[in-house]
Scaffold this motif. Structure first.
Motif, mmCIF file in Angstrom:
data_model
loop_
_atom_site.group_PDB
_atom_site.id
_atom_site.type_symbol
_atom_site.label_atom_id
_atom_site.label_comp_id
_atom_site.label_asym_id
_atom_site.label_seq_id
_atom_site.Cartn_x
_atom_site.Cartn_y
_atom_site.Cartn_z
ATOM 1 N N SER A 53 -50.260 4.589 32.998
ATOM 2 C CA SER A 53 -51.655 4.376 32.588
ATOM 3 C C SER A 53 -52.585 4.346 33.796
ATOM 4 C CB SER A 53 -51.785 3.069 31.802
ATOM 5 O OG SER A 53 -51.110 3.164 30.579
ATOM 6 N N LEU A 54 -52.138 3.746 34.885
ATOM 7 C CA LEU A 54 -52.945 3.711 36.105
ATOM 8 C C LEU A 54 -53.182 5.122 36.637
ATOM 9 C CD1 LEU A 54 -54.404 2.132 38.338
ATOM 10 C CD2 LEU A 54 -52.191 1.939 39.500
ATOM 11 N N ILE A 55 -52.157 5.936 36.627
ATOM 12 C CA ILE A 55 -52.307 7.331 37.076
ATOM 13 C C ILE A 55 -53.320 8.056 36.198
ATOM 14 C CG2 ILE A 55 -51.118 9.563 37.249
ATOM 15 C CD1 ILE A 55 -48.598 7.905 38.104
ATOM 16 N N TYR A 56 -53.206 7.888 34.868
ATOM 17 C CA TYR A 56 -54.174 8.517 33.962
ATOM 18 C C TYR A 56 -55.593 8.018 34.238
ATOM 19 C CZ TYR A 56 -56.931 9.619 29.896
ATOM 20 O OH TYR A 56 -57.945 10.052 29.095
ATOM 21 N N PHE A 57 -55.748 6.698 34.429
ATOM 22 C CA PHE A 57 -57.057 6.118 34.729
ATOM 23 C C PHE A 57 -57.651 6.732 35.996
ATOM 24 C CE2 PHE A 57 -59.337 2.830 37.224
ATOM 25 C CZ PHE A 57 -60.485 2.751 36.452
ATOM 26 N N LEU A 58 -56.840 6.840 37.050
ATOM 27 C CA LEU A 58 -57.339 7.404 38.307
ATOM 28 C C LEU A 58 -57.730 8.874 38.156
ATOM 29 C CD1 LEU A 58 -54.944 5.638 40.817
ATOM 30 C CD2 LEU A 58 -57.385 5.162 40.419
ATOM 31 N N ILE A 59 -56.994 9.603 37.331
ATOM 32 C CA ILE A 59 -57.365 11.001 37.061
ATOM 33 C C ILE A 59 -58.677 11.043 36.278
ATOM 34 C CG2 ILE A 59 -56.726 13.067 35.739
ATOM 35 C CD1 ILE A 59 -53.767 12.370 36.461
ATOM 36 N N GLU A 60 -58.778 10.185 35.269
ATOM 37 C CA GLU A 60 -59.968 10.152 34.410
ATOM 38 C C GLU A 60 -61.238 9.845 35.208
ATOM 39 O OE1 GLU A 60 -61.245 8.037 30.246
ATOM 40 O OE2 GLU A 60 -60.277 6.785 31.759
ATOM 41 N N VAL A 61 -61.174 8.883 36.117
ATOM 42 C CA VAL A 61 -62.368 8.494 36.881
ATOM 43 C C VAL A 61 -62.432 9.198 38.228
ATOM 44 C CG1 VAL A 61 -62.536 6.262 35.742
ATOM 45 C CG2 VAL A 61 -61.287 6.435 37.917
ATOM 46 N N GLU A 62 -61.527 10.161 38.413
ATOM 47 C CA GLU A 62 -61.478 10.940 39.651
ATOM 48 C C GLU A 62 -61.382 10.033 40.873
ATOM 49 O OE1 GLU A 62 -64.940 13.441 39.323
ATOM 50 O OE2 GLU A 62 -63.984 14.692 37.800
ATOM 51 N N GLY A 63 -60.589 8.954 40.747
ATOM 52 C CA GLY A 63 -60.346 8.054 41.864
ATOM 53 C C GLY A 63 -61.484 7.096 42.174
ATOM 54 N N ARG A 64 -62.565 7.143 41.386
ATOM 55 C CA ARG A 64 -63.719 6.273 41.638
ATOM 56 C C ARG A 64 -64.074 5.505 40.359
ATOM 57 N NH1 ARG A 64 -64.874 11.228 43.609
ATOM 58 N NH2 ARG A 64 -66.238 11.721 41.879
ATOM 59 N N PRO A 65 -63.560 4.281 40.205
ATOM 60 C CA PRO A 65 -63.912 3.490 39.016
ATOM 61 C C PRO A 65 -65.422 3.266 38.945
ATOM 62 C CG PRO A 65 -62.093 2.482 40.205
ATOM 63 C CD PRO A 65 -62.628 3.591 41.073
ATOM 64 N N PRO A 66 -65.973 3.126 37.747
ATOM 65 C CA PRO A 66 -67.412 2.883 37.610
ATOM 66 C C PRO A 66 -67.824 1.610 38.346
ATOM 67 C CG PRO A 66 -66.381 3.247 35.460
ATOM 68 C CD PRO A 66 -65.294 3.191 36.470
ATOM 69 N N ALA A 67 -68.987 1.638 38.952
ATOM 70 C CA ALA A 67 -69.477 0.486 39.719
ATOM 71 C C ALA A 67 -69.676 -0.735 38.821
ATOM 72 C CB ALA A 67 -70.782 0.843 40.427
ATOM 73 N N ASP A 68 -70.030 -0.523 37.566
ATOM 74 C CA ASP A 68 -70.307 -1.634 36.659
ATOM 75 C C ASP A 68 -69.096 -1.995 35.788
ATOM 76 O OD1 ASP A 68 -70.339 0.679 35.140
ATOM 77 O OD2 ASP A 68 -72.038 0.028 33.895
ATOM 78 N N LEU A 69 -67.908 -1.638 36.238
ATOM 79 C CA LEU A 69 -66.709 -1.849 35.432
ATOM 80 C C LEU A 69 -66.506 -3.323 35.079
ATOM 81 C CD1 LEU A 69 -64.201 -0.695 34.085
ATOM 82 C CD2 LEU A 69 -63.015 -0.905 36.280
ATOM 83 N N ALA A 70 -66.649 -4.210 36.027
ATOM 84 C CA ALA A 70 -66.442 -5.643 35.767
ATOM 85 C C ALA A 70 -67.420 -6.152 34.723
ATOM 86 C CB ALA A 70 -66.575 -6.443 37.062
ATOM 87 N N ALA A 71 -68.672 -5.745 34.818
ATOM 88 C CA ALA A 71 -69.676 -6.176 33.839
ATOM 89 C C ALA A 71 -69.358 -5.633 32.450
ATOM 90 C CB ALA A 71 -71.069 -5.726 34.279
ATOM 91 N N ARG A 72 -68.925 -4.385 32.392
ATOM 92 C CA ARG A 72 -68.577 -3.778 31.104
ATOM 93 C C ARG A 72 -67.378 -4.477 30.483
ATOM 94 N NH1 ARG A 72 -68.354 2.441 32.563
ATOM 95 N NH2 ARG A 72 -67.296 2.504 30.555
ATOM 96 N N LEU A 73 -66.368 -4.794 31.287
ATOM 97 C CA LEU A 73 -65.189 -5.485 30.769
ATOM 98 C C LEU A 73 -65.541 -6.889 30.276
ATOM 99 C CD1 LEU A 73 -62.476 -4.431 33.362
ATOM 100 C CD2 LEU A 73 -62.690 -3.673 30.980
ATOM 101 N N HIS A 74 -66.479 -7.529 30.955
ATOM 102 C CA HIS A 74 -66.905 -8.876 30.569
ATOM 103 C C HIS A 74 -67.572 -8.876 29.193
ATOM 104 C CE1 HIS A 74 -67.994 -13.026 31.221
ATOM 105 N NE2 HIS A 74 -69.235 -12.748 30.889
ATOM 106 N N GLN A 75 -68.158 -7.756 28.795
ATOM 107 C CA GLN A 75 -68.847 -7.649 27.510
ATOM 108 C C GLN A 75 -67.894 -7.386 26.344
ATOM 109 O OE1 GLN A 75 -71.629 -4.510 28.280
ATOM 110 N NE2 GLN A 75 -73.104 -5.865 29.276
#
Length: 155
Positions: A53-75
């Motif tokens: 799943s981590l490999i898929y995630f890194l491919i999906e975000v092209e190695g750059r997670p969204p900057a607002d990921l923590a805020a989005r997860l908190h919601q």
């Protein structure tokens, strides 16, 4: 990838692959459980799954997670975090029941329960799913599913 997922035929093809994978997964996990023990088997399966799943995630975000990921997860609602527990429950149940019931009977019972509850989810819009009525035809299909499970379990 979103563009290709708009194609109904491709999405259905992915579902077919998912069905084959799910059927295989239970038997494979149960076999690993015979060698490693049931609890360790589940742990191994989820460690390998987490890496995949981590490999898929890194491919999906092209190695750059969204900057607002923590805020989005908190919601996210509290129940959105329960998928890992549900997945573990599914794997553990397969590991425990396939050696006793066989892959066909186990899968038939699980798929039947999955389809019936999915229709209930649609009808009552659980988890924010779009409304789809539990019609007479869906009810008849449910009865047919239960009959199919009984036949698979008996024969």
């Amino acid at each position: 990838m979103a563009g290709i997922l708009d194609n109904v035929i491709f999405a259905a093809f992915l579902c077919l692959i998912g069905g084959v994978a799910t059927s295989s997964q239970g038997a494979v996990n149960a076999k690993l459980g015979q060698y490693s023990g049931q609890g360790l088997s589940s742990t191994i399966v989820f460690c390998i799954g987490a890496i995949t799943s981590l490999i898929y995630f890194l491919i999906e975000v092209e190695g750059r997670p969204p900057a607002d990921l923590a805020a989005r997860l908190h919601q996210a609602p509290w129940w959105a975090w329960s998928g890992g527990v549900i997945g573990a429950l599914f794997v553990i149940i397969n590991i425990l029941t396939i050696p006793k019931l066989g892959a066909g009977t186990t899968s038939a019972i699980i798929v039947c329960a999955q389809l019936v509850f999915s229709c209930i989810i649609d009808n009552f819009q659980f988890f924010g799913i779009n409304y789809r009525t539990y019609t007479l035809w869906r009810g008849l299909a449910t009865v047919g599913l239960i009959g199919c499970v009984a036949a698979i379990a008996k024969f």
